[in-house]
Design an enzyme around this catalytic site. Sequence first.
Site: not given
Ligand code: ZN
Length: 212
Positions: A24, A55, A133, A164-165, A186
């Site tokens: 990231d 990313h 995050g 993502d997330g 993550g």
């Molecule tokens: Zn990402």
Amino acid sequence: ADFSRLGETVEELEQAGADRIHWDVMDGVFVPNLTIGPDVIHSCRPRVEIPFEAHLMVIDADELVPRYVEAGCDLILVHQEACVHLHRTLQNIRDLGVSPGVVLNPATPASTIEHVMDLVDQVLVMTVNPGFGGQAYIETMEHKIRQVAEMIATSGRDIDLEVDGGLAVPTVAAPAEAGANVVVAGSAVFKDPDGFHHAISAIRDAALAARA
Ligand code: ZN
């Protein structure tokens, strides 16, 4: 991740079964946070065999893309919202010999990437707003994941659909069922008290069960 020991961490993630490392990259302008430059990624590259993807949450992707390619990234993801000439930027990434991917923020419609589907190897649908995050998964993104899955099917090309997330065992089934086949995790990995292997296996199993 613990930023003071990224080299050891990517080795541990590879051993734990991670398919890739997702970096990231935040520039402090497109998103309020500031993270990882190409030199950090380059120093981690020799430690593992698995692919690296960057990313890029940055305002000036065209300027920075070559640096992340030189650092050893195999796939470069740029934001639809950050690229004035998205079509050209994606072509430039391909010309540098790596895979181009495009990212959609939660508020950005799927239709905005309709005319670049012939250029990308991956579409990333953000399931949080980028920048930090540990945010909560936004379940209203599932409709957009289905729309992108249909666009991929229509394209006839082999394009990965990534999310993502906020993804973890309780949240991964719905986006996987909607069509996502690449999952970024993550916090769910780094904060699992039972370790990386346990977290990665559990998330993968939940996603595959939902896609079956
Ligand atoms: Zn990402």
